[in-house]
Design an enzyme around this catalytic site. Structure first.
Site, PDB file in Angstrom:
ATOM      1  CB  SER A 142      -0.656   0.228   1.732  1.00  0.00           C
ATOM      2  OG  SER A 142      -1.351   0.752   1.256  1.00  0.00           O
ATOM      3  CE1 TYR A 155      -4.499  -2.362   4.866  1.00  0.00           C
ATOM      4  CE2 TYR A 155      -3.558  -0.415   5.197  1.00  0.00           C
ATOM      5  CZ  TYR A 155      -4.296  -1.172   4.155  1.00  0.00           C
ATOM      6  OH  TYR A 155      -3.757  -1.336   2.903  1.00  0.00           O
ATOM      7  CE  LYS A 159      -1.732  -4.295   2.880  1.00  0.00           C
ATOM      8  NZ  LYS A 159      -1.787  -4.798   1.893  1.00  0.00           N
TER       9      LYS A 159
HETATM   10  N1  LIG Z   1      -8.426  -0.023  -1.235  1.00  0.00           N
HETATM   11  C1  LIG Z   1      -7.554   0.628  -0.349  1.00  0.00           C
HETATM   12  O1  LIG Z   1      -7.929   1.874  -0.481  1.00  0.00           O
HETATM   13  C2  LIG Z   1      -6.604  -0.061  -0.757  1.00  0.00           C
HETATM   14  C3  LIG Z   1      -4.812   1.143  -0.973  1.00  0.00           C
HETATM   15  C4  LIG Z   1      -4.205   0.036  -0.343  1.00  0.00           C
HETATM   16  C5  LIG Z   1      -3.983  -0.870  -0.490  1.00  0.00           C
HETATM   17  N2  LIG Z   1      -5.323  -1.892  -0.383  1.00  0.00           N
HETATM   18  C6  LIG Z   1      -4.305  -3.503  -0.161  1.00  0.00           C
HETATM   19  O2  LIG Z   1      -5.237  -4.241  -1.648  1.00  0.00           O
HETATM   20  C7  LIG Z   1      -5.860  -5.336  -1.139  1.00  0.00           C
HETATM   21  C8  LIG Z   1      -6.984  -6.059  -0.878  1.00  0.00           C
HETATM   22  O3  LIG Z   1      -7.976  -5.389  -0.899  1.00  0.00           O
HETATM   23  P1  LIG Z   1      -9.261  -3.993  -1.470  1.00  0.00           P
HETATM   24  O4  LIG Z   1      -9.310  -3.009  -1.471  1.00  0.00           O
HETATM   25  O5  LIG Z   1      -9.207  -5.060  -2.642  1.00  0.00           O
HETATM   26  O6  LIG Z   1      -9.917  -4.140  -0.262  1.00  0.00           O
HETATM   27  P2  LIG Z   1     -11.489  -5.712  -0.301  1.00  0.00           P
HETATM   28  O7  LIG Z   1     -12.338  -5.652   1.178  1.00  0.00           O
HETATM   29  O8  LIG Z   1     -12.768  -5.006  -1.177  1.00  0.00           O
HETATM   30  O9  LIG Z   1     -11.393  -6.940  -0.756  1.00  0.00           O
HETATM   31  C9  LIG Z   1     -10.051  -8.134  -0.071  1.00  0.00           C
HETATM   32  C10 LIG Z   1     -10.479  -9.249  -0.160  1.00  0.00           C
HETATM   33  O10 LIG Z   1      -9.598 -10.140   1.101  1.00  0.00           O
HETATM   34  C11 LIG Z   1     -10.359 -11.357   1.190  1.00  0.00           C
HETATM   35  N3  LIG Z   1     -10.084 -11.446   2.718  1.00  0.00           N
HETATM   36  C12 LIG Z   1     -10.091 -11.075   4.103  1.00  0.00           C
HETATM   37  N4  LIG Z   1      -9.315 -11.548   4.850  1.00  0.00           N
HETATM   38  C13 LIG Z   1      -8.743 -12.732   4.412  1.00  0.00           C
HETATM   39  C14 LIG Z   1      -8.259 -13.878   4.825  1.00  0.00           C
HETATM   40  N5  LIG Z   1      -7.679 -13.932   6.137  1.00  0.00           N
HETATM   41  N6  LIG Z   1      -8.281 -15.209   3.762  1.00  0.00           N
HETATM   42  C15 LIG Z   1      -8.264 -15.396   2.285  1.00  0.00           C
HETATM   43  N7  LIG Z   1      -8.722 -13.624   2.191  1.00  0.00           N
HETATM   44  C16 LIG Z   1      -8.976 -12.909   2.770  1.00  0.00           C
HETATM   45  C17 LIG Z   1     -11.305 -10.433   1.835  1.00  0.00           C
HETATM   46  O11 LIG Z   1     -12.446 -12.030   2.039  1.00  0.00           O
HETATM   47  C18 LIG Z   1     -11.488  -9.594   0.899  1.00  0.00           C
HETATM   48  O12 LIG Z   1     -12.375 -10.014  -0.877  1.00  0.00           O
HETATM   49  C19 LIG Z   1      -5.390  -5.449   0.621  1.00  0.00           C
HETATM   50  O13 LIG Z   1      -4.082  -6.178   0.905  1.00  0.00           O
HETATM   51  C20 LIG Z   1      -5.304  -3.856   1.407  1.00  0.00           C
HETATM   52  O14 LIG Z   1      -4.812  -3.682   2.090  1.00  0.00           O
HETATM   53  C21 LIG Z   1      -6.152  -1.635  -0.878  1.00  0.00           C
END
Ligand SMILES: NC(=O)c1ccc[n+]([C@@H]2O[C@H](COP(=O)([O-])OP(=O)(O)OC[C@H]3O[C@@H](n4cnc5c(N)ncnc54)[C@H](O)[C@@H]3O)[C@@H](O)[C@H]2O)c1
Length: 294
Positions: A142, A155, A159
């Site tokens: 992230s 978090y 990260k």
């Molecule tokens: N959305 C943002 O602004 C953002 C920014 C930077 C990084 N990220 C990173 O992107 C990645 C994806 O997140 P997202 O934003 O798509 O969120 P999201 O909640 O839409 O998707 C995350 C997915 O991970 C799954 N998950 C949670 N715990 C789990 C586990 N123990 N085992 C397997 N799957 C699991 C959830 O069920 C979900 O489907 C994450 O690592 C998040 O930290 C997101």
């Protein structure tokens, strides 16, 4: 990797947000995709959706915080498709609060998914990629793995660790002469369900802990959710990842608007200056600009 068609990808956190977009992007580029997620119903629906779009997919319910579950995912992938070429360690969760107040169970949950999820993915899959002499690992970190603000210490900690592990893995693979490549994805805000990560709070930790927010933290939480809602489309992030795999590019920084803050941080460190927060008005302007761009 220079060609994706006919190859196999594994994506964790594939039922939603960035993971779903990655599965769709890589599938549309001709890869077969093993979708993995802890949320069974959402995973089945997502796999059905992509299958209806003509993508060859399989789905395996996986808890990335559990080493055996990720081993089982690797076995299921090899059984179903016979190989793995691209591994996207993407599943992640988030929840904030003051570092001194966050319950240990919350630290454990976030570290289990965001940090050990990547560790388990590397342990279960990278030996296959090395033996095959072809492959690419994409770890989702992230921008919060390069810049840290208040109220999200678990978090940020996980990260930053994701970035560090990716850098080490990159150097280690080069040191042993492996052609397997690594990328680290560091997005800013992306329009997903990350702010509803509590939906996957594991029953083994008991009830969802009540954290009493001060008015300032409650306001921050509200603003953070709004920023995610105004964030980039996950599809653009997935395209950036696909391009990075093809270019064998390590850093995937999808939000250039954080460049000044990054430069300021490292300049400050070199000058011995104490950390300063990207001022909230800048974040608010960013949110407004993203809203206008939609
Ligand atoms: N959305 C943002 O602004 C953002 C920014 C930077 C990084 N990220 C990173 O992107 C990645 C994806 O997140 P997202 O934003 O798509 O969120 P999201 O909640 O839409 O998707 C995350 C997915 O991970 C799954 N998950 C949670 N715990 C789990 C586990 N123990 N085992 C397997 N799957 C699991 C959830 O069920 C979900 O489907 C994450 O690592 C998040 O930290 C997101």
């Amino acid at each position: 990797m220079r060609h994706l068609a006919g190859k196999i990808a594994v994506v964790t956190g594939a039922a939603s947000g960035i993971g779903l977009a990655l599965s769709r992007r890589l599938g549309a580029d001709g890869m077969s995709v093993m979708m993995a997620d802890v949320e069974e119903t959402a995973l089945a629906a997502a796999a059905e959706e992509l299958s209806a779009e003509g993508i060859e997919v399989a789905a395996t319910v996986t808890d990335v915080s559990d080493a055996e579950s990720v081993d089982a995912l690797a076995s299921a992938t090899l059984r179903r498709f016979g190989a793995v070429h691209v591994l996207c360690n993407n599943a992640g969760v988030s929840r904030g609060g003051p570092a001194w107040d966050i319950p240990l169970s919350m630290w454990g949950w976030i570290a289990g998914v965001n940090l050990f999820g990547i560790v388990h993915g590397i342990r279960s899959f990278v030996p296959h990629l090395i033996a095959q002499r072809e492959g690419h690992v994409v770890n989702t970190a992230s921008m919060g793995g390069m810049l840290a603000g208040p109220w999200m210490s678990p978090y940020h900690a996980t990260k930053y660790a994701a970035v560090a592990i990716s850098e080490s893995l990159y150097h280690e693979l080069a040191a042993v002469g492996s052609p397997v490549r690594v990328s680290v994805l560091c997005p800013g805000m992306v329009r997903t369900r990350i702010h509803e990560a509590y939906r996957n709070w594991p029953a083994r930790y008991g009830a969802w802990p009540v954290v009493h927010d001060s008015p300032a933290i409650a306001k921050w939480r509200q603003t953070a959710s709004a920023r995610v809602g105004a964030g980039h489309d996950p599809a653009t992030i997935a395209t950036a990842v696909r391009d990075a795999i093809l270019r064998e590019q390590f850093w995937i920084l999808t939000h250039p608007e954080f460049g000044d803050a990054l430069r300021d941080k490292y300049d400050g460190a070199l000058e011995g200056r104490n950390p300063r927060l990207l001022p909230l008005p800048a974040f608010n302007r960013l949110t407004a600009a993203l809203e206008r761009a939609k």
